[in-house]
Design a protein around this motif. Sequence first.
Motif, PDB file in Angstrom:
ATOM      1  N   GLU A  87       0.879  -1.302   0.023  1.00 59.10           N
ATOM      2  CA  GLU A  87       0.332  -0.073  -0.156  1.00 59.10           C
ATOM      3  C   GLU A  87       0.911   1.421   0.029  1.00 59.10           C
ATOM      4  O   GLU A  87       0.660   2.326  -0.198  1.00 59.10           O
ATOM      5  CB  GLU A  87      -0.849   0.110   0.792  1.00 59.10           C
ATOM      6  N   LYS A  88       1.888   1.403   0.750  1.00 59.16           N
ATOM      7  CA  LYS A  88       2.814   2.490   0.414  1.00 59.16           C
ATOM      8  C   LYS A  88       3.201   3.085  -1.260  1.00 59.16           C
ATOM      9  O   LYS A  88       3.898   4.095  -1.312  1.00 59.16           O
ATOM     10  CB  LYS A  88       4.359   2.286   1.509  1.00 59.16           C
ATOM     11  N   TYR A  89       3.415   2.002  -1.912  1.00 56.97           N
ATOM     12  CA  TYR A  89       3.743   2.330  -2.992  1.00 56.97           C
ATOM     13  C   TYR A  89       2.585   2.696  -4.093  1.00 56.97           C
ATOM     14  O   TYR A  89       2.372   2.897  -4.730  1.00 56.97           O
ATOM     15  CB  TYR A  89       4.271   0.485  -3.639  1.00 56.97           C
ATOM     16  N   ALA A  90       0.933   2.700  -3.598  1.00 59.43           N
ATOM     17  CA  ALA A  90      -0.048   2.436  -4.677  1.00 59.43           C
ATOM     18  C   ALA A  90      -0.579   4.104  -4.431  1.00 59.43           C
ATOM     19  O   ALA A  90      -2.175   4.479  -5.264  1.00 59.43           O
ATOM     20  CB  ALA A  90      -1.506   2.088  -3.406  1.00 59.43           C
ATOM     21  N   TYR A  91       0.619   5.495  -4.805  1.00 56.65           N
ATOM     22  CA  TYR A  91      -0.147   5.945  -5.105  1.00 56.65           C
ATOM     23  C   TYR A  91       0.802   6.905  -5.639  1.00 56.65           C
ATOM     24  O   TYR A  91       2.620   6.504  -6.219  1.00 56.65           O
ATOM     25  CB  TYR A  91      -0.094   7.621  -3.586  1.00 56.65           C
ATOM     26  N   ASP A  92       0.929   8.191  -6.833  1.00 53.30           N
ATOM     27  CA  ASP A  92       1.484   8.463  -7.993  1.00 53.30           C
ATOM     28  C   ASP A  92       1.764   9.875  -7.077  1.00 53.30           C
ATOM     29  O   ASP A  92       1.274  10.685  -6.014  1.00 53.30           O
ATOM     30  CB  ASP A  92       0.922   8.419  -9.664  1.00 53.30           C
ATOM     31  N   MET A  93       2.736  10.716  -7.608  1.00 54.20           N
ATOM     32  CA  MET A  93       3.627  11.839  -7.171  1.00 54.20           C
ATOM     33  C   MET A  93       2.247  13.201  -6.816  1.00 54.20           C
ATOM     34  O   MET A  93       2.122  13.943  -6.684  1.00 54.20           O
ATOM     35  CB  MET A  93       4.400  12.474  -8.492  1.00 54.20           C
ATOM     36  N   PHE A  94       0.824  12.774  -8.137  1.00 55.89           N
ATOM     37  CA  PHE A  94      -0.179  13.743  -7.750  1.00 55.89           C
ATOM     38  C   PHE A  94      -1.325  13.042  -6.533  1.00 55.89           C
ATOM     39  O   PHE A  94      -1.807  13.966  -6.944  1.00 55.89           O
ATOM     40  CB  PHE A  94      -1.203  13.716  -9.042  1.00 55.89           C
ATOM     41  N   GLY A  95      -0.949  12.340  -6.148  1.00 59.47           N
ATOM     42  CA  GLY A  95      -1.252  11.723  -4.794  1.00 59.47           C
ATOM     43  C   GLY A  95      -2.778  10.558  -6.046  1.00 59.47           C
ATOM     44  O   GLY A  95      -3.889  10.280  -4.989  1.00 59.47           O
ATOM     45  N   ASN A  96      -2.525  10.474  -6.610  1.00 56.74           N
ATOM     46  CA  ASN A  96      -3.508   9.437  -7.234  1.00 56.74           C
ATOM     47  C   ASN A  96      -3.124   7.939  -6.656  1.00 56.74           C
ATOM     48  O   ASN A  96      -2.339   7.689  -7.403  1.00 56.74           O
ATOM     49  CB  ASN A  96      -3.804   9.175  -8.928  1.00 56.74           C
ATOM     50  N   TYR A  97      -4.072   7.428  -6.570  1.00 55.93           N
ATOM     51  CA  TYR A  97      -4.668   6.084  -5.948  1.00 55.93           C
ATOM     52  C   TYR A  97      -4.163   4.877  -7.051  1.00 55.93           C
ATOM     53  O   TYR A  97      -4.551   5.069  -8.053  1.00 55.93           O
ATOM     54  CB  TYR A  97      -5.390   5.641  -5.370  1.00 55.93           C
TER      55      TYR A  97
END
Length: 470
Positions: A433-443
């Motif tokens: 889960e800690k890798y589950a977002y990109d740099m824009f905060g998109n899930y």
Amino acid sequence: MRNRCIVFVFLMIITTGINAQTIHFVRNGATGLNNGTDWINAYTDLPDILVRGDTYYIADGVYDRYTFDDALIGTEYIKIVKAIPDDYGEGNGWMDSYGDGVAVFNDGFLFITGYYEINGQVGGGPESWFSGFGFKLQGYSANVKLVDLRGPDWYYEPLPDNISISHTEIVHRGRYTGDMDDGIYTIAMNKDGTKSINQVEGSKNVTISYCYLHDFGRFPIQTHSCSNWIVEYTCIARNSSNAEQHSEGWQDFGSDDIIARYNLFIDCTGTGFIVLKKNYPQINENWDVYGNIFLHTEANRTTKSNSCGHGVFTQSLEETTESINLNFFNNTIINVGGWASGVWFPNGVNVNIYNNLWYRCDAYLYGTNITNLHLGDGSSVKYDYNTYIQSPLKQTVAAEHDEIIDFGNPFVDWQNFNFNLTSNTSSGKVLDEKYAYDMFGNYRKSWTRGAIELIEADSFMKPSGIRVFQ
């Protein structure tokens, strides 16, 4: 009862005094009493002695290199904050013109002690990689380190810990000075000058976020025997490397528990973008590199002297010490030419490479080893769910779920730093889960391969000429 009330009031006064945080004001050109009590009587420079637990608001202006050397009091921080119209400390005499520009520190900062928070408040990150910063550290002198973390005795313990720097532009004199013009710099040595043979500890608990490091004669970042660093939402661009001053985008010696996430690396040269080197007996351990974009502009790509010698995330050719527990997840690598464009750890243990996207990366690694990825002893280096567009694998064997696409451009406008995809990739590997977002905060609902998750996409990218291994 009266005595109890007196004791209660006394304790309240003591508690209030302990928890109170005084605000001080600094404005170059102020003509008042120079005591920092408000914007009229602001200090004209940061005072030589700062108060633990207090906050110092800095107005626009040009200031001299500053040395942070205040004695520690437990874990009390000192906060250095850029004054802006929306947050200026509420001092009397404020004018918005005091905070609508930049506070520049010529030749940057030297840290002797730790527990400092440097906050420029505005600028940086994927919405504003190159502009709008509250603070600027400007290099003017040869060989100076703009964020110098070498401590009280220049290299020796104790080195400064617990430092955060955000919303700050850090720029040196230019890329080809031929001098040791560095950005963020730490090195841990023993009294006899040897490099950490007795395991001298480097700086711990350092966070660099929403910054712009660019145009260095040598290293944008050097870490040495450090631990618990986070570098995030930061652009790292344009260093120089030559026979006399060899460098990389980020050079490390024996650091542990490092996170590099959501950054943009542009035209880094030398051995690689991020290079781990041995620091016997310490080794590099527990590095998380995820959600980043690594880019060579067209001019840089065509010049091998400005490219990567061993790869994007790699070690030096001569190193034999193991690097342990390295993750390289959901990164985008664009237009990296020259010698090498992959991940190269021949002595790596538990190296994991998933969900990355390579585009126009056709470099060799000295013509003998793998071009784009993943050299190890086989069982210790694991890679899959990666996509290669116009990036021939050459000596690499495709993994089960890898995609090889012979042509096409998947980005909206990468030359102008719009790295969004025009259509989705095949789904990547579902990670923690800690890798589950990109740099824009998109899930990462579909686990798009590469740094940026494609939102509201119904179809997967399957142009003609694709060869899918699954």
